[in-house]
Motif scaffolding. Structure first.
Motif, PDB file in Angstrom:
ATOM      1  N   HIS A   1      16.486  -7.020 -16.382  1.00  0.00           N
ATOM      2  CA  HIS A   1      17.713  -6.454 -15.828  1.00  0.00           C
ATOM      3  C   HIS A   1      18.921  -6.903 -16.652  1.00  0.00           C
ATOM      4  O   HIS A   1      19.252  -8.092 -16.690  1.00  0.00           O
ATOM      5  CB  HIS A   1      17.876  -6.891 -14.374  1.00  0.00           C
TER       6      HIS A   1
ATOM      7  N   VAL B   1      16.398 -11.624 -15.863  1.00  0.00           N
ATOM      8  CA  VAL B   1      17.771 -11.206 -15.585  1.00  0.00           C
ATOM      9  C   VAL B   1      18.658 -11.748 -16.692  1.00  0.00           C
ATOM     10  O   VAL B   1      18.705 -12.967 -16.914  1.00  0.00           O
ATOM     11  CB  VAL B   1      18.238 -11.733 -14.211  1.00  0.00           C
TER      12      VAL B   1
ATOM     13  N   LEU C   1      19.531  -6.350  -6.875  1.00  0.00           N
ATOM     14  CA  LEU C   1      18.532  -5.767  -7.774  1.00  0.00           C
ATOM     15  C   LEU C   1      17.318  -5.224  -7.029  1.00  0.00           C
ATOM     16  O   LEU C   1      16.392  -4.710  -7.665  1.00  0.00           O
ATOM     17  CB  LEU C   1      18.087  -6.817  -8.795  1.00  0.00           C
TER      18      LEU C   1
ATOM     19  N   HIS D   1      10.411 -11.196 -13.034  1.00  0.00           N
ATOM     20  CA  HIS D   1      11.565 -10.413 -13.481  1.00  0.00           C
ATOM     21  C   HIS D   1      12.441 -11.286 -14.372  1.00  0.00           C
ATOM     22  O   HIS D   1      12.575 -12.495 -14.137  1.00  0.00           O
ATOM     23  CB  HIS D   1      12.399  -9.927 -12.292  1.00  0.00           C
TER      24      HIS D   1
ATOM     25  N   SER E   1      19.545  -2.567 -24.503  1.00  0.00           N
ATOM     26  CA  SER E   1      19.366  -1.579 -23.443  1.00  0.00           C
ATOM     27  C   SER E   1      18.415  -0.475 -23.888  1.00  0.00           C
ATOM     28  O   SER E   1      17.505  -0.070 -23.142  1.00  0.00           O
ATOM     29  CB  SER E   1      20.727  -0.989 -23.054  1.00  0.00           C
TER      30      SER E   1
ATOM     31  N   ASP F   1      13.144  -1.819 -15.460  1.00  0.00           N
ATOM     32  CA  ASP F   1      13.051  -2.216 -14.052  1.00  0.00           C
ATOM     33  C   ASP F   1      12.513  -3.631 -13.882  1.00  0.00           C
ATOM     34  O   ASP F   1      12.416  -4.130 -12.759  1.00  0.00           O
ATOM     35  CB  ASP F   1      12.163  -1.237 -13.279  1.00  0.00           C
TER      36      ASP F   1
ATOM     37  N   LEU G   1      22.634  -7.190 -16.829  1.00  0.00           N
ATOM     38  CA  LEU G   1      23.718  -7.175 -15.846  1.00  0.00           C
ATOM     39  C   LEU G   1      25.086  -6.932 -16.461  1.00  0.00           C
ATOM     40  O   LEU G   1      26.034  -6.623 -15.747  1.00  0.00           O
ATOM     41  CB  LEU G   1      23.758  -8.507 -15.087  1.00  0.00           C
TER      42      LEU G   1
END
Length: 364
Positions: free
Chosen positions: A242, A217, A176, A215, A229, A239, A244
């Motif tokens: 995240h 994830v 990432l 961040h 999304s 950004d 995945l």
């Protein structure tokens, strides 16, 4: 004198692969390692059947079209009689009805229903009349079933176990392109509304502004993937949060995190929390259903009310800002996992439950 091995048939009408099927898979493998003979009856194309076939198990295929499929009952009755099974262990609603009737007609010594979910039950007969005993994956679920009429003496809680993970050098942060000082809050769950990803995002947004190294994830796929999304893109957070998608390398993902958070609205037990604890992560969870049986508030993690964004934000901020607390809670979680949520413990308790129940029914 050694006790004789047991001949156990599991039934599963589900075609998919989730926490329920994963537990059944682990349980069957672990009990085989303890010297027992285990087989599965499932529908053609079932993921559980495919995985067990690959592991060398005998898998029988019976189509279970609906709860009134008498042909399926007849075929499973024949299978149970010919196989002379000691135990039939059913799992989903449809197979618990059809295989349960087959087991009664075949005179199978012990019929067990495992309840994996924290949802309202739809057929009381598949917990009270058809099975002789019931296993639940949490005490919360057991108490619910007792309240619905299952005799307390016939119901047992046996926690889902996990295999102790091998040490992992994670590649997640490099993948990432995260900075060296990044603080990563991970979530591994199917992307459904009831898993609380939106609440987690709302809780984290002010923290993302105040902590440039923070961040999130999220590993997992599901019906909310496209919506989440699009939301992240519209908020300009793609950004920092995240997505995945579905990951097979869950241990690699978790090993790259500092904190695990899942703001679920409903959870029979919470295997995702257990997997994170096994990796030494402090966990943030919700005070619902069986989750408090996994997370001891202030010991191995923090519990907050479900759908309470301010409380969730406070828990995140507490762990984001205290590395020593993260370390202490992570070590406690790893110890709890070893003592309470190991596959070997689950297998030993299932074997003891089968044997004790058979003895109580005069089949020692």
């Amino acid at each position: 004198m050694d006790k004789p091995s047991l001949h156990i048939l599991h039934s599963e009408s589900s075609l998919g692969w989730g926490g329920q099927e994963h537990r059944t898979f682990k349980e069957m493998v672990a009990l085989r390692e303890r010297g027992h003979t285990l087989e599965l009856v499932c529908q053609p194309g079932a993921k559980l059947g495919e995985r067990l076939t690959a592991e060398g198990f005998t898998v029988h295929h019976v189509r279970m079209r609906n709860g009134a499929d008498l042909g399926a009952v007849w075929r499973m009755r024949k299978l149970l009689r010919q196989g002379r099974f000691d135990v039939l262990n059913t799992h989903s609603g449809r197979d618990s009805l059809l295989a349960g009737m087959a087991g009664r007609l075949a005179g199978t010594p012990l019929i067990v229903r495992t309840r994996h979910l924290a949802l309202e039950i739809t057929s009381l007969a598949t917990y009270t009349w058809l099975p002789h005993r019931v296993v639940s994956v949490s005490e919360h679920v057991r108490q619910y079933l007792i309240g619905k009429g299952v005799p307390a003496a016939h119901a047992a809680t046996i926690y889902t176990g996990i295999q102790a993970p091998e040490p992992v050098t994670s590649t997640l942060r490099a993948e990432l392109k995260l900075p060296d000082d990044a603080i990563v809050v991970g979530t591994v769950a199917i992307l459904r509304a009831k898993k609380g990803h939106r609440e987690l995002l709302e809780a984290a947004k002010p923290l993302l502004e105040r902590h440039p190294a923070l961040h999130l994830v999220w590993a997992g796929n599901g019906p909310q993937y496209d919506n989440l999304s699009a939301l992240l893109a519209s908020e300009g957070l793609a950004d920092r949060v995240h997505l995945l998608g579905l990951r097979r390398d869950v241990a690699n993902v978790l090993a790259g995190c500092d904190v695990f958070a899942l703001a679920t609205h409903q959870e029979a037990l919470g295997t995702s929390y257990i997997e994170a604890m096994a990796m030494g992560l402090p966990v943030i969870g919700t005070r619902v259903d069986g989750v408090p049986e996994v997370i001891e508030d202030g010991v191995n993690g923090l519990l907050v009310p479900a759908q309470n964004v301010p409380a969730l934000r406070a828990a995140l901020e507490t762990l984001i800002g205290d590395a020593a607390l993260r370390q202490r809670m992570g070590e406690a979680g790893r110890a709890i996992t070893r003592s309470r949520f190991a596959v070997a413990t689950m297998a030993a308790e299932m074997e003891a439950f089968y044997r004790n129940s058979l003895a109580e029914r005069g089949h020692a």
